[in-house]
Motif scaffolding. Structure first.
Motif, PDB file in Angstrom:
ATOM      1  N   TYR A   1      39.228  31.472  31.262  1.00  0.00           N
ATOM      2  CA  TYR A   1      38.518  32.586  31.890  1.00  0.00           C
ATOM      3  C   TYR A   1      38.064  32.189  33.291  1.00  0.00           C
ATOM      4  O   TYR A   1      38.272  32.919  34.250  1.00  0.00           O
ATOM      5  N   ARG A   2      37.461  31.000  33.395  1.00  0.00           N
ATOM      6  CA  ARG A   2      36.978  30.526  34.696  1.00  0.00           C
ATOM      7  C   ARG A   2      38.136  30.334  35.670  1.00  0.00           C
ATOM      8  O   ARG A   2      38.021  30.655  36.854  1.00  0.00           O
ATOM      9  N   GLU A   3      39.240  29.807  35.183  1.00  0.00           N
ATOM     10  CA  GLU A   3      40.406  29.606  36.046  1.00  0.00           C
ATOM     11  C   GLU A   3      40.918  30.945  36.573  1.00  0.00           C
ATOM     12  O   GLU A   3      41.208  31.081  37.767  1.00  0.00           O
ATOM     13  N   THR A   4      41.029  31.930  35.697  1.00  0.00           N
ATOM     14  CA  THR A   4      41.516  33.243  36.109  1.00  0.00           C
ATOM     15  C   THR A   4      40.567  33.883  37.119  1.00  0.00           C
ATOM     16  O   THR A   4      41.014  34.480  38.107  1.00  0.00           O
ATOM     17  N   CYS A   5      39.265  33.752  36.895  1.00  0.00           N
ATOM     18  CA  CYS A   5      38.283  34.271  37.861  1.00  0.00           C
ATOM     19  C   CYS A   5      38.442  33.580  39.205  1.00  0.00           C
ATOM     20  O   CYS A   5      38.366  34.222  40.259  1.00  0.00           O
ATOM     21  N   GLY A   6      38.689  32.280  39.196  1.00  0.00           N
ATOM     22  CA  GLY A   6      38.900  31.544  40.436  1.00  0.00           C
ATOM     23  C   GLY A   6      40.153  31.992  41.166  1.00  0.00           C
ATOM     24  O   GLY A   6      40.170  32.089  42.399  1.00  0.00           O
ATOM     25  N   VAL A   7      41.189  32.269  40.413  1.00  0.00           N
ATOM     26  CA  VAL A   7      42.438  32.755  41.006  1.00  0.00           C
ATOM     27  C   VAL A   7      42.199  34.109  41.681  1.00  0.00           C
ATOM     28  O   VAL A   7      42.628  34.341  42.817  1.00  0.00           O
ATOM     29  N   ILE A   8      41.490  34.995  40.993  1.00  0.00           N
ATOM     30  CA  ILE A   8      41.192  36.313  41.553  1.00  0.00           C
ATOM     31  C   ILE A   8      40.365  36.161  42.822  1.00  0.00           C
ATOM     32  O   ILE A   8      40.637  36.813  43.837  1.00  0.00           O
ATOM     33  N   ARG A   9      39.372  35.284  42.774  1.00  0.00           N
ATOM     34  CA  ARG A   9      38.543  35.048  43.962  1.00  0.00           C
ATOM     35  C   ARG A   9      39.402  34.529  45.113  1.00  0.00           C
ATOM     36  O   ARG A   9      39.231  34.923  46.265  1.00  0.00           O
ATOM     37  N   GLY A  10      40.341  33.647  44.815  1.00  0.00           N
ATOM     38  CA  GLY A  10      41.243  33.130  45.840  1.00  0.00           C
ATOM     39  C   GLY A  10      42.099  34.217  46.464  1.00  0.00           C
ATOM     40  O   GLY A  10      42.307  34.236  47.678  1.00  0.00           O
ATOM     41  N   TYR A  11      42.593  35.124  45.629  1.00  0.00           N
ATOM     42  CA  TYR A  11      43.374  36.245  46.162  1.00  0.00           C
ATOM     43  C   TYR A  11      42.520  37.129  47.069  1.00  0.00           C
ATOM     44  O   TYR A  11      42.995  37.622  48.094  1.00  0.00           O
TER      45      TYR A  11
ATOM     46  N   SER B   1      41.281  41.305  31.922  1.00  0.00           N
ATOM     47  CA  SER B   1      40.691  42.441  31.211  1.00  0.00           C
ATOM     48  C   SER B   1      41.314  42.685  29.838  1.00  0.00           C
ATOM     49  O   SER B   1      40.696  43.310  28.981  1.00  0.00           O
ATOM     50  N   SER B   2      42.526  42.163  29.633  1.00  0.00           N
ATOM     51  CA  SER B   2      43.170  42.352  28.332  1.00  0.00           C
ATOM     52  C   SER B   2      42.831  41.233  27.353  1.00  0.00           C
ATOM     53  O   SER B   2      43.393  41.169  26.265  1.00  0.00           O
ATOM     54  N   GLY B   3      41.913  40.359  27.762  1.00  0.00           N
ATOM     55  CA  GLY B   3      41.519  39.266  26.871  1.00  0.00           C
ATOM     56  C   GLY B   3      42.503  38.111  26.889  1.00  0.00           C
ATOM     57  O   GLY B   3      42.555  37.328  25.939  1.00  0.00           O
ATOM     58  N   GLY B   4      43.288  37.986  27.948  1.00  0.00           N
ATOM     59  CA  GLY B   4      44.320  36.964  28.046  1.00  0.00           C
ATOM     60  C   GLY B   4      43.855  35.531  27.912  1.00  0.00           C
ATOM     61  O   GLY B   4      44.455  34.746  27.177  1.00  0.00           O
ATOM     62  N   PRO B   5      42.776  35.134  28.607  1.00  0.00           N
ATOM     63  CA  PRO B   5      42.356  33.737  28.507  1.00  0.00           C
ATOM     64  C   PRO B   5      41.918  33.406  27.079  1.00  0.00           C
ATOM     65  O   PRO B   5      41.192  34.170  26.446  1.00  0.00           O
ATOM     66  N   SER B   6      42.379  32.274  26.591  1.00  0.00           N
ATOM     67  CA  SER B   6      42.075  31.915  25.206  1.00  0.00           C
ATOM     68  C   SER B   6      40.755  31.167  25.065  1.00  0.00           C
ATOM     69  O   SER B   6      40.253  31.008  23.954  1.00  0.00           O
ATOM     70  N   ASP B   7      40.193  30.696  26.183  1.00  0.00           N
ATOM     71  CA  ASP B   7      38.922  29.993  26.121  1.00  0.00           C
ATOM     72  C   ASP B   7      38.176  30.169  27.443  1.00  0.00           C
ATOM     73  O   ASP B   7      38.673  30.798  28.377  1.00  0.00           O
ATOM     74  N   TYR B   8      36.979  29.602  27.487  1.00  0.00           N
ATOM     75  CA  TYR B   8      36.142  29.768  28.670  1.00  0.00           C
ATOM     76  C   TYR B   8      36.771  29.120  29.897  1.00  0.00           C
ATOM     77  O   TYR B   8      36.677  29.661  31.003  1.00  0.00           O
ATOM     78  N   ALA B   9      37.438  27.993  29.708  1.00  0.00           N
ATOM     79  CA  ALA B   9      38.093  27.322  30.847  1.00  0.00           C
ATOM     80  C   ALA B   9      39.178  28.223  31.441  1.00  0.00           C
ATOM     81  O   ALA B   9      39.321  28.326  32.662  1.00  0.00           O
TER      82      ALA B   9
ATOM     83  N   SER C   1      47.633  41.691  38.748  1.00  0.00           N
ATOM     84  CA  SER C   1      48.183  41.066  37.550  1.00  0.00           C
ATOM     85  C   SER C   1      47.156  40.141  36.895  1.00  0.00           C
ATOM     86  O   SER C   1      46.985  40.165  35.667  1.00  0.00           O
ATOM     87  N   ALA C   2      46.470  39.341  37.694  1.00  0.00           N
ATOM     88  CA  ALA C   2      45.447  38.439  37.163  1.00  0.00           C
ATOM     89  C   ALA C   2      44.282  39.229  36.580  1.00  0.00           C
ATOM     90  O   ALA C   2      43.733  38.866  35.528  1.00  0.00           O
ATOM     91  N   GLU C   3      43.896  40.327  37.239  1.00  0.00           N
ATOM     92  CA  GLU C   3      42.816  41.167  36.727  1.00  0.00           C
ATOM     93  C   GLU C   3      43.196  41.814  35.396  1.00  0.00           C
ATOM     94  O   GLU C   3      42.378  41.891  34.472  1.00  0.00           O
ATOM     95  N   GLU C   4      44.440  42.251  35.286  1.00  0.00           N
ATOM     96  CA  GLU C   4      44.906  42.851  34.031  1.00  0.00           C
ATOM     97  C   GLU C   4      44.935  41.812  32.922  1.00  0.00           C
ATOM     98  O   GLU C   4      44.565  42.101  31.778  1.00  0.00           O
ATOM     99  N   PHE C   5      45.369  40.602  33.244  1.00  0.00           N
ATOM    100  CA  PHE C   5      45.373  39.509  32.278  1.00  0.00           C
ATOM    101  C   PHE C   5      43.953  39.248  31.786  1.00  0.00           C
ATOM    102  O   PHE C   5      43.713  39.116  30.581  1.00  0.00           O
TER     103      PHE C   5
END
Length: 65
Positions: free
Chosen positions: A35-45, A25-33, A19-23
């Motif tokens: 984007y970084r948060e989502t990458c961190g979440v994926i890394r945590g998973y 890849s679909s351009g979900g994050p509205s800013d760099y922060a 779900s986080a990866e789809e978010f």
């Protein structure tokens, strides 16, 4: 095959990771922060999945002895 608690955990964590990866890849994050948060979440998973796999393997190895 019997479903174990490890299988359930792996399945749920994988669902959240996908779900986080789809978010991401679909351009979900509205800013760099975001984007970084989502990458961190994926890394945590990914870390959580490795740990659950290791625990499962150790548990199964102990069960064989």
């Amino acid at each position: 095959m019997v479903t174990t608690v490890f299988d359930v955990l792996i399945s749920k964590i994988t669902e959240h990771k996908v779900s986080a990866e789809e978010f991401l890849s679909s351009g979900g994050p509205s800013d760099y922060a975001g984007y970084r948060e989502t990458c961190g979440v994926i890394r945590g998973y990914e870390v959580a999945l490795r740990e659950v796999h290791n625990l499962s393997r150790n548990y199964m190895d102990d069960d064989d002895e």
